[in-house]
Design an enzyme around this catalytic site. Structure first.
Site, short mmCIF file in Angstrom:
data_model
loop_
_atom_site.label_atom_id
_atom_site.label_comp_id
_atom_site.label_asym_id
_atom_site.label_seq_id
_atom_site.Cartn_x
_atom_site.Cartn_y
_atom_site.Cartn_z
N LEU A 6 -0.01 -1.19 -4.22
CA LEU A 6 0.84 -2.61 -4.44
C LEU A 6 1.61 -2.30 -5.52
CD1 LEU A 6 1.72 -5.09 -3.10
CD2 LEU A 6 -0.40 -6.21 -4.55
N MET A 26 4.29 0.25 -5.14
CA MET A 26 5.56 -0.28 -4.50
C MET A 26 6.36 -1.36 -5.11
SD MET A 26 7.08 -0.43 -1.41
CE MET A 26 7.81 -1.41 -0.47
N GLU A 27 5.75 -2.06 -6.13
CA GLU A 27 6.43 -3.10 -6.89
C GLU A 27 7.28 -2.61 -7.73
OE1 GLU A 27 7.10 -5.82 -5.58
OE2 GLU A 27 5.65 -6.96 -4.97
N SER A 28 6.76 -1.71 -8.59
CA SER A 28 7.43 -1.43 -9.80
C SER A 28 7.32 0.22 -10.34
CB SER A 28 6.58 -2.09 -11.08
OG SER A 28 5.34 -1.57 -11.19
N TRP A 59 1.12 -11.71 -0.16
CA TRP A 59 1.63 -11.54 -1.18
C TRP A 59 3.27 -11.54 -1.13
CZ3 TRP A 59 -0.42 -9.69 -6.11
CH2 TRP A 59 0.72 -9.14 -6.92
#
Length: 419
Positions: A316, A319-321, A389
């Protein structure tokens, strides 16, 4: 019976009249939320906050039972709620096996002593007893895991502020890592010495036993600088640095750092750019931006603390940063876990129980805790938790997954075990 009535009267007055704190009216709201959830009418978190979901659920319940639908919880309403509608906290002795409104209220207060929020269900189980013994130990009571008059009076007073040579009294904003750093001990050992885990919430005034070998770092003599820079006014941006990295180094707010330079957190910084520093900036000389290995280690550490699959948390975060500490999205989502500021504040207030540092470590802690909450909301279903989320748990329940949410979930699942 008289001693229970006296304790109940004092506790009830505190729960109704006191401001939010150790024993506050939120415990009663939490008990109401547990009752409404048992009737299938409340789908939000048991957070003790009387928001629109709670009020809507109680009004619906009252209408369904032919009661005056004014949103007020009177005796008739609590009686209609059944086993989880009474009695009030303090009216009887509580131990393993007890069920009721009072158990829910007690459990909500014991979250600060390590009881998982998912265990706040109005049923006094072994986990409830374990958290209760921790509270009793913190206030000097016999730690028998049974709530009686002395325990109820201690709930009204709150934890003792007494100290000893081997104890630390928690101050506002402190967590295991800050306290452990002060006494030069391992945070895991500190938590274990108190029968807690790193996921346990600490409350101001709580007394912690310190592990063997704990010692406070000696203060530097007045007028010396040691390896710390007393004050500074400028910073030259290095490759890879962003607002959060620089702010963490100089111990200032990233928002203040951006503001004094006429920038926003979404502004791009370039190497050798000179930034003005807010008043009072100071840092340990030689501090460097966090490496991706450090970020990965932080994710694993907090995943372990909150009982989250580390592979899932890493997927996660990537994927986000991409494990970058200073990423700010176009809508203002921040850091490794890309948390919106308002989400971060909500996690601090409702899930962690104290402000997390506005650093990459604090961002990871808050993000992993929020992921744990999403997993709890959907019974451990990873696909729905990731969807919650991305688009919000309520929207997932009421609308289903958007097309872009499905794509987001698919990519995170593909990343699982690869980063």
């Amino acid at each position: 019976m008289r001693r229970f009535l006296a304790a109940a009267a004092a506790l009830t007055a505190t729960l109704v009249l006191a401001p939010p704190g150790f024993a506050s009216s939120s415990a009663s709201i939490a008990a109401l939320q547990v009752s409404l959830r048992a009737h299938g009418l409340y789908t939000g978190p048991v957070d003790g906050v009387p928001g629109p979901l709670t009020r809507g659920a109680i009004v619906s319940f009252q209408r369904a039972h032919g009661l005056r639908s004014d949103g007020r919880v009177d005796r008739r309403t609590r009686r209609a709620l059944g086993a989880l509608g009474g009695p009030l906290l303090g009216q009887r002795e509580l131990g393993v096996g007890a069920v009721g409104w009072d158990v829910s209220a007690l459990e909500f207060q014991l979250v600060r002593f390590g009881l998982p929020r998912a265990s706040v269900d109005g049923r006094f189980a072994a986990a409830t007893a374990a958290a209760l013994t921790r509270f009793q130990s913190s206030v000097g009571l016999t730690a028998d895991g049974i709530a009686g008059p002395r325990t109820y009076r201690a709930l009204v007073r709150g934890p003792s502020s007494g100290t000893s040579a081997r104890r630390h009294v928690v101050r506002a904003g402190e967590g295991f890592y800050a306290i452990a750093a002060r006494y030069r001990v391992d945070p895991v050992r500190l938590a274990r010495a108190n029968g807690l885990t790193l996921a346990s919430v600490l409350v101001p005034g709580q007394r912690l036993a310190l592990p063997a070998g704990a010692r406070v770092a000696a203060a530097a003599p007045a007028g010396t600088r040691s390896s710390a820079i007393a004050t500074a006014v400028r910073h030259v941006v290095r490759p890879g640095e962003g607002f959060f990295t620089i702010a963490a180094r100089w111990r200032v707010s990233p928002w203040d750092l951006a503001r004094v330079n006429g920038l926003t957190l979404s502004s791009v910084l370039v190497p050798r750019q000179t930034l003005r520093l807010p008043a009072g900036a100071h840092a340990v000389a030689g501090a460097l931006p966090a490496s991706r290995e450090s970020v990965r280690a932080a994710i694993d550490r907090w995943a372990s603390a909150y009982g989250v699959d580390a592979k899932l948390a890493r997927a996660l975060a990537w994927m986000e940063s991409g494990f970058q500490t200073d990423v700010v999205s176009g809508v203002g989502a921040i850091g490794v876990m890309q948390l919106l500021p308002e989400t971060w504040e909500w996690v601090d207030a409702m899930l962690v129980g104290h402000p997390t540092p506005r650093t990459y470590e604090g961002n990871v802690q808050a993000g992993v805790r929020y992921l744990r909450w999403q997993l709890d909301q959907f019974g451990g279903d990873v696909r729905l938790a990731l969807a919650g989320w991305y688009q919000g748990a309520r929207a997932v329940r009421e609308i289903g997954l958007y097309d872009d949410t499905k794509q987001f979930v698919k990519v995170v699942q593909l990343l699982y075990g690869t980063v």
